[in-house]
Enzyme design. Structure first.
Site, mmCIF file in Angstrom:
data_model
loop_
_atom_site.group_PDB
_atom_site.id
_atom_site.type_symbol
_atom_site.label_atom_id
_atom_site.label_comp_id
_atom_site.label_asym_id
_atom_site.label_seq_id
_atom_site.Cartn_x
_atom_site.Cartn_y
_atom_site.Cartn_z
ATOM 1 N N GLY A 12 0.844 -1.202 0.000
ATOM 2 C CA GLY A 12 0.000 0.000 0.000
ATOM 3 C C GLY A 12 0.873 1.243 0.000
ATOM 4 O O GLY A 12 0.609 2.208 0.721
ATOM 5 N N ALA A 13 1.926 1.212 -0.826
ATOM 6 C CA ALA A 13 2.908 2.309 -0.835
ATOM 7 C C ALA A 13 2.585 3.343 -1.905
ATOM 8 O O ALA A 13 3.474 4.073 -2.357
ATOM 9 C CB ALA A 13 4.307 1.731 -1.036
ATOM 10 N N GLY A 16 -1.229 7.768 1.133
ATOM 11 C CA GLY A 16 -1.383 7.815 2.583
ATOM 12 C C GLY A 16 -0.135 7.420 3.369
ATOM 13 O O GLY A 16 0.990 7.811 3.034
ATOM 14 N N ILE A 17 -0.353 6.619 4.401
ATOM 15 C CA ILE A 17 0.719 6.269 5.340
ATOM 16 C C ILE A 17 1.812 5.441 4.652
ATOM 17 O O ILE A 17 3.007 5.657 4.869
ATOM 18 C CB ILE A 17 0.118 5.496 6.544
ATOM 19 C CG1 ILE A 17 -0.898 6.390 7.289
ATOM 20 C CG2 ILE A 17 1.207 5.028 7.491
ATOM 21 C CD1 ILE A 17 -1.790 5.640 8.284
ATOM 22 N N GLY A 18 1.405 4.497 3.802
ATOM 23 C CA GLY A 18 2.387 3.622 3.151
ATOM 24 C C GLY A 18 3.351 4.392 2.265
ATOM 25 O O GLY A 18 4.567 4.128 2.271
ATOM 26 N N TYR A 170 -13.862 -3.794 10.006
ATOM 27 C CA TYR A 170 -12.569 -3.102 10.028
ATOM 28 C C TYR A 170 -11.861 -3.330 11.360
ATOM 29 O O TYR A 170 -10.682 -3.679 11.407
ATOM 30 C CB TYR A 170 -12.782 -1.604 9.789
ATOM 31 C CG TYR A 170 -11.499 -0.792 9.818
ATOM 32 C CD1 TYR A 170 -10.622 -0.801 8.738
ATOM 33 C CD2 TYR A 170 -11.161 -0.038 10.941
ATOM 34 C CE1 TYR A 170 -9.441 -0.067 8.764
ATOM 35 C CE2 TYR A 170 -9.984 0.707 10.982
ATOM 36 C CZ TYR A 170 -9.122 0.681 9.887
ATOM 37 O OH TYR A 170 -7.940 1.400 9.919
HETATM 38 N N1 LIG Z 1 -5.787 6.891 8.320
HETATM 39 C C1 LIG Z 1 -5.893 6.575 9.610
HETATM 40 O O1 LIG Z 1 -6.318 7.391 10.455
HETATM 41 C C2 LIG Z 1 -5.474 5.208 10.075
HETATM 42 C C3 LIG Z 1 -5.519 4.972 11.451
HETATM 43 C C4 LIG Z 1 -5.140 3.726 11.926
HETATM 44 C C5 LIG Z 1 -4.689 2.762 11.040
HETATM 45 N N2 LIG Z 1 -4.653 3.018 9.702
HETATM 46 C C6 LIG Z 1 -4.169 1.957 8.814
HETATM 47 O O2 LIG Z 1 -3.136 2.471 8.019
HETATM 48 C C7 LIG Z 1 -3.032 1.705 6.828
HETATM 49 C C8 LIG Z 1 -2.917 2.633 5.645
HETATM 50 O O3 LIG Z 1 -4.123 3.366 5.531
HETATM 51 P P1 LIG Z 1 -4.202 4.875 5.033
HETATM 52 O O4 LIG Z 1 -4.989 5.617 6.009
HETATM 53 O O5 LIG Z 1 -2.856 5.344 4.628
HETATM 54 O O6 LIG Z 1 -5.158 4.691 3.761
HETATM 55 P P2 LIG Z 1 -4.923 4.987 2.220
HETATM 56 O O7 LIG Z 1 -4.344 6.336 2.014
HETATM 57 O O8 LIG Z 1 -6.192 4.631 1.545
HETATM 58 O O9 LIG Z 1 -3.789 3.934 1.828
HETATM 59 C C9 LIG Z 1 -4.068 2.563 1.746
HETATM 60 C C10 LIG Z 1 -3.055 1.920 0.841
HETATM 61 O O10 LIG Z 1 -3.419 0.546 0.659
HETATM 62 C C11 LIG Z 1 -3.587 0.324 -0.746
HETATM 63 N N3 LIG Z 1 -4.582 -0.716 -1.004
HETATM 64 C C12 LIG Z 1 -5.890 -0.732 -0.676
HETATM 65 N N4 LIG Z 1 -6.458 -1.850 -1.136
HETATM 66 C C13 LIG Z 1 -5.495 -2.561 -1.768
HETATM 67 C C14 LIG Z 1 -5.464 -3.783 -2.483
HETATM 68 N N5 LIG Z 1 -6.578 -4.526 -2.673
HETATM 69 N N6 LIG Z 1 -4.292 -4.211 -2.997
HETATM 70 C C15 LIG Z 1 -3.169 -3.470 -2.862
HETATM 71 N N7 LIG Z 1 -3.140 -2.281 -2.216
HETATM 72 C C16 LIG Z 1 -4.288 -1.846 -1.686
HETATM 73 C C17 LIG Z 1 -4.015 1.675 -1.297
HETATM 74 O O11 LIG Z 1 -3.859 1.714 -2.703
HETATM 75 P P3 LIG Z 1 -4.478 2.946 -3.569
HETATM 76 O O12 LIG Z 1 -3.468 4.059 -3.502
HETATM 77 O O13 LIG Z 1 -4.588 2.358 -4.934
HETATM 78 O O14 LIG Z 1 -5.796 3.326 -2.963
HETATM 79 C C18 LIG Z 1 -3.070 2.566 -0.551
HETATM 80 O O15 LIG Z 1 -1.777 2.496 -1.114
HETATM 81 C C19 LIG Z 1 -4.255 0.793 6.791
HETATM 82 O O16 LIG Z 1 -3.872 -0.504 7.198
HETATM 83 C C20 LIG Z 1 -5.179 1.418 7.826
HETATM 84 O O17 LIG Z 1 -6.043 0.467 8.415
HETATM 85 C C21 LIG Z 1 -5.045 4.224 9.197
#
Ligand SMILES: NC(=O)c1ccc[n+]([C@@H]2O[C@H](COP(=O)([O-])OP(=O)(O)OC[C@H]3O[C@@H](n4cnc5c(N)ncnc54)[C@H](OP(=O)(O)O)[C@@H]3O)[C@@H](O)[C@H]2O)c1
Length: 292
Positions: A12-13, A16-18, A170
């Site tokens: 997920g790079a 967002g966070i990745g 979730y």
């Molecule tokens: N945001 C928060 O407040 C928060 C808080 C606690 C934990 N987290 C955790 O942090 C992690 C990253 O989340 P984020 O907030 O950074 O969200 P995000 O910006 O939506 O990033 C998610 C990443 O995962 C990728 N992804 C989603 N579905 C996928 C799939 N089927 N195959 C391959 N890649 C996939 C996305 O790809 P695309 O770029 O193509 O969408 C994106 O690179 C998650 O595990 C989330 O549960 C987030």
């Protein structure tokens, strides 16, 4: 840990966070292999990292991690790429995640959040274990969340097929991330060169709640994330878990912003962790005989 010469896989790079974790680690000199589901977003992320860090090796691998067939393909590609150059793997960041308000099944028949947020990391770790074992010391960091607190796994309907609730689904996956981390460490044993941590990034301003969700969910998430920290800030705590030497023998498995925190007691119950492990093996059709 000096990150120059180290290789880290970040799932997920592409946003967002990745993406921010990949940027942070590339900035410390680590070679990055990012995984993303979209060819175009992989290309853009690679371009962004390469122009910021032209002397660092950045590669991207396209894989839809909701599909086990593509997790296996990505694992095989990475194994082939690294072992053909005599390289090992120093870290895996299981970060890819999704929030899906509506019950959505993957073409392989798994609930989407369960498939992406839990099973993909479980299976990819298994596939990359030989490369991680070959490193002098290696980390498996799985991005969990405070959402895992006050949650149980519904063992009789773990994918909530009978009564779906997106938020509960979730939260279960984020609890599974901590249980997976605890059980991986237990199976690897105390002297292992591989150490697993679960990271709580805090509330982070990303687009996670906006992707493929109804307008009301997107509206709620926009309001909620407004008080969150930036992905760059959140990435610091995750990069710390990948790179900090002094925590290799730490008994703490759950960390927020580079400090240990007690996870929910459910996540520390060995019986729960073993049960989830056995179930995940069955769902992925694997047997982890290497780490019993
Ligand atoms: N945001 C928060 O407040 C928060 C808080 C606690 C934990 N987290 C955790 O942090 C992690 C990253 O989340 P984020 O907030 O950074 O969200 P995000 O910006 O939506 O990033 C998610 C990443 O995962 C990728 N992804 C989603 N579905 C996928 C799939 N089927 N195959 C391959 N890649 C996939 C996305 O790809 P695309 O770029 O193509 O969408 C994106 O690179 C998650 O595990 C989330 O549960 C987030």
């Amino acid at each position: 840990m000096d990150m120059a010469g180290k290789t880290i896989v970040v799932t997920g790079a592409t946003s967002g966070i990745g993406l921010a974790v990949a940027e942070n680690l590339a900035g410390q000199g680590a070679s990055i292999i990012g995984i993303g589901r979209s060819e175009e977003r992989c290309r853009q992320a690679k371009q962004r990292l390469c122009s910021a860090y032209p002397n660092t090796q950045i590669e991207y691998c396209k894989a839809d991690l909701s599909l086990q067939s593509q997790v296996l393909e990505a694992g095989a590609k990475i194994r082939q790429k690294l072992s053909s150059n005599g390289r090992t793997l120093d870290g895996l960041v299981n970060n890819a995640g999704t929030f899906t308000y509506w019950m959505t099944l993957t073409p392989e028949g798994f609930e989407m959040q369960w498939a992406v947020n839990h099973l993909a990391g479980f299976l990819l770790t298994h596939e990359l274990l030989p490369l991680l074992e070959a490193a002098l010391s290696a980390r498996v960091v799985t991005v969990s969340s405070a959402s895992h607190y006050h949650t149980h796994l519904k063992w009789d309907d773990i994918q909530l097929r009978r009564r779906y609730n997106g938020l509960l689904a979730y939260r279960q996956t984020k609890l599974a991330n901590v249980l997976f981390t605890a059980e991986l460490n237990r199976r690897l044993g105390p002297g292992s060169r591989i150490k697993a941590f679960a990271a709580d990034p805090g509330l982070v301003k990303t687009d996670i709640g906006l992707k493929n969700n109804p307008g009301l969910v997107a509206w709620i998430w926009k309001r909620r994330r407004a008080s969150g920290i930036s992905p760059t800030e959140a990435a610091k705590g995750i990069a710390y878990l990948v790179s900090e030497d002094s925590i290799q023998d730490s008994a703490d498995i759950y960390w927020k912003h580079a400090s240990p925190k007690p996870p929910d007691p459910f996540a520390l119950d060995e019986k729960n962790a073993q049960r989830l492990w056995a179930l995940s093996e069955r769902m992925c059709g694997i047997q982890t005989e290497k780490i019993q």
